[in-house]
Every structure is written in C-alpha cells, then in structure tokens.
Design a protein around this motif. Structure first.
Motif, PDB file in Angstrom:
ATOM      1  N   ASP A   6       0.833  -1.198   0.000  1.00 18.24           N
ATOM      2  CA  ASP A   6       0.000   0.000   0.000  1.00 18.24           C
ATOM      3  C   ASP A   6       0.871   1.253   0.000  1.00 18.24           C
ATOM      4  O   ASP A   6       0.518   2.260  -0.637  1.00 18.24           O
ATOM      5  N   ARG A  16       2.110   1.620  -3.545  1.00 17.30           N
ATOM      6  CA  ARG A  16       1.021   2.127  -4.374  1.00 17.30           C
ATOM      7  C   ARG A  16       0.840   3.633  -4.158  1.00 17.30           C
ATOM      8  O   ARG A  16       0.639   4.392  -5.118  1.00 17.30           O
ATOM      9  N   GLY A  17       0.923   4.075  -2.897  1.00 17.00           N
ATOM     10  CA  GLY A  17       0.814   5.502  -2.617  1.00 17.00           C
ATOM     11  C   GLY A  17       1.926   6.294  -3.274  1.00 17.00           C
ATOM     12  O   GLY A  17       1.688   7.389  -3.809  1.00 17.00           O
ATOM     13  N   CYS A  69       3.555   5.457  -6.022  1.00 11.41           N
ATOM     14  CA  CYS A  69       3.283   5.464  -7.466  1.00 11.41           C
ATOM     15  C   CYS A  69       2.246   6.524  -7.824  1.00 11.41           C
ATOM     16  O   CYS A  69       2.422   7.278  -8.791  1.00 11.41           O
ATOM     17  N   GLU A  70       1.173   6.608  -7.049  1.00 13.07           N
ATOM     18  CA  GLU A  70       0.114   7.571  -7.346  1.00 13.07           C
ATOM     19  C   GLU A  70       0.548   8.996  -7.040  1.00 13.07           C
ATOM     20  O   GLU A  70       0.138   9.933  -7.735  1.00 13.07           O
ATOM     21  N   SER A 128      -2.592   9.610 -11.011  1.00 16.44           N
ATOM     22  CA  SER A 128      -3.702   8.687 -10.735  1.00 16.44           C
ATOM     23  C   SER A 128      -3.554   7.354 -11.463  1.00 16.44           C
ATOM     24  O   SER A 128      -4.119   6.343 -11.039  1.00 16.44           O
ATOM     25  N   ASP A 129      -2.805   7.326 -12.574  1.00 19.28           N
ATOM     26  CA  ASP A 129      -2.584   6.075 -13.313  1.00 19.28           C
ATOM     27  C   ASP A 129      -1.378   5.297 -12.808  1.00 19.28           C
ATOM     28  O   ASP A 129      -1.008   4.278 -13.398  1.00 19.28           O
ATOM     29  N   ARG A 174      -0.975   3.338 -10.424  1.00 16.25           N
ATOM     30  CA  ARG A 174      -1.209   1.998  -9.905  1.00 16.25           C
ATOM     31  C   ARG A 174      -0.982   0.922 -10.966  1.00 16.25           C
ATOM     32  O   ARG A 174      -0.599  -0.204 -10.629  1.00 16.25           O
ATOM     33  N   LYS A 175      -1.180   1.260 -12.237  1.00 11.42           N
ATOM     34  CA  LYS A 175      -1.028   0.233 -13.271  1.00 11.42           C
ATOM     35  C   LYS A 175       0.429  -0.172 -13.479  1.00 11.42           C
ATOM     36  O   LYS A 175       0.704  -1.209 -14.089  1.00 11.42           O
ATOM     37  N   LEU A 212       2.377  -0.635 -10.845  1.00  8.46           N
ATOM     38  CA  LEU A 212       2.755  -1.264  -9.584  1.00  8.46           C
ATOM     39  C   LEU A 212       3.329  -2.666  -9.763  1.00  8.46           C
ATOM     40  O   LEU A 212       4.324  -3.001  -9.089  1.00  8.46           O
TER      41      LEU A 212
END
Length: 249
Positions: free
Chosen positions: A67, A70-71, A73-74, A79-80, A82-83, A85
C-alpha cells in the motif's frame, strides 16, 4: 575477489566465481516464484481476506508495504500510477532478494557484481521508455526537445533568423537529453554495485577480525543497506516512469 566458500560453487558442477552471480540470481527468481505460488491462491480470495490477521503477521506487513508503494506510485506518477505497480514491485523484490541473500553464510549477493545491476538497470531503461511510447506515441520524442515554442511570426526576415537558431537549440537540448537518458542505467547500476559490494567487503573483513558477536552489528546494518538500496532503486524507477509518461500542462 574470490569467496572461500559458496554452496553453489561447492555442490553445483560448472559453477565458478565468474558465473556465480547468474546462478544466484536465478535461485532468487525461483524463490520469488515459489513464494508467489504459495501466497497468490490465498491473496486472490478477496472475500475471505477482507479482515487483516490479528496482530502483526507476514500478510499484514506485506499489505502495508505494498500500500505504501502504491501511494508512492500515485503521488509521483499520478492517478494512473497503480497500473505500473506490478513492474515496480517486481523490481523492488528482485533487487531486495538478491541483496539480502548475501547475508546468509555460503551465498554471495548477485548485486555485488556490476553486470547484475547493469542488467536490471537496462530492463528499467527499456521499460520506462516503452511506457512513454505507450502513453504518448511518437509525441514521446517531444521530451527530447527544448520546451520553447516556435510561435507565429509575420516577418519573413525574423523567421529566417529564428528558425536556424531554434533548430540549433533543439539539437543541443536533444543531445543533452539523450546523454542524460543514457547515463540513467549507468548511475543505477553503479550505485547498487558500489553499496552492496562495499557492505559485503566490510562484513567480510570484520568477520575475519572478530568472528564472534561483533559481526552481528554489521549484519543488521547489511540488512538495512539491502532494503534501502532496493528501495532507492525502486524510487528512481518510479521517478523515471513519471518523467516518461507525464503530460504537458
């Protein structure tokens, strides 16, 4: 610098110090694949895993860390983010696995060999340029040009003088960008190689001088260095992907 003993050199025929890093890296891949095969069937059952385990567990720690990635990356990519990750997470766990295995007696970290870091850095280099082309198409080449618009000029003389200057500026800017882009995998591999090699040499020296208890301090430090180098490698990968897929505003 030869190591006095490694399991692969001792028990696998044909393995020597020149190809040991490739064998050990392959072993790390097999361990990660085995761990994925064990954990994935459980993690995919989302309805049965909504509630976290009681107290601290490996699953809870893994979910908290993912998590956090993921944070990152965002926050950095957008906003994209996560893809990307799966790729970014794979880079981290592969680097960390190769670093941390060197803390086990009888194993050498593949990342203490410059070739290993260069190989992973080259994959990252190809990946973030691919993501950039995937996001922008041929417009991705605009990243290599100076951010100076030509504008609309009514004077023919002014335009005749401006165009060669702009072509020269764009050419100079493109050359600088290409050189900077080419040095990204070089800097990634040198940073990883230098830190892991240095840490392993220091641990080996103090283990020979004081073989009892004292090396434990350096082993704890080595675990920290192994994690931080994988994390920094991953963070720079996120930054490079962000620069490749970013849109002009």
């Amino acid at each position: 610098m030869d190591h006095p003993f490694t399991f692969f050199e001792r028990y696998l025929p044909g393995v020597n110090h020149h190809n040991l890093h490739m064998v050990t890296a392959t072993f790390v891949v097999l361990l990660l694949a085995l761990a994925t095969g064990i954990l994935f069937p459980r993690l995919r059952k989302a309805k049965e895993n909504i509630l976290p385990d009681r107290g601290f567990s490996l699953r809870n720690g893994f979910e908290i860390f993912m998590d956090m990635i993921r944070g990152l990356c965002e926050d950095i990519i957008g906003s994209d983010g996560r893809k990307y990750l799966p790729f970014i997470g794979t880079v981290f766990f592969f680097i960390f696995g190769m670093n941390i295995i060197g803390m086990i007696p009888g194993f050498l970290p593949p990342t203490e060999n410059a070739v290993t870091g260069a190989a992973v850095a080259t994959i990252v280099f190809i990946a973030f340029n691919y993501f950039g082309f995937q996001e922008h198409g041929l417009s991705y080449f605009k990243h290599f040009l100076a951010p100076v618009p030509m504008g609309k000029q009514k004077s023919i003389l002014f335009t005749a003088l401006l165009v060669p200057a702009m072509i020269g500026l764009h050419s100079l800017f493109a050359a600088i960008e290409v050189v900077g882009m080419a040095f990204r995998p070089v800097s990634l591999s040198i940073r990883l190689y230098g830190n892991i090699f240095g840490d392993h040499v220091v641990l080996g020296i103090f283990s020979d001088l004081v073989p009892w208890l004292f090396p434990m301090c350096f082993m704890v430090l080595g675990i920290f260095v192994s994690f931080m180098q994988a994390f920094i490698f991953m963070l720079l990968t996120i930054v490079y992907i962000s620069g490749a897929v970013a849109h002009e505003h």
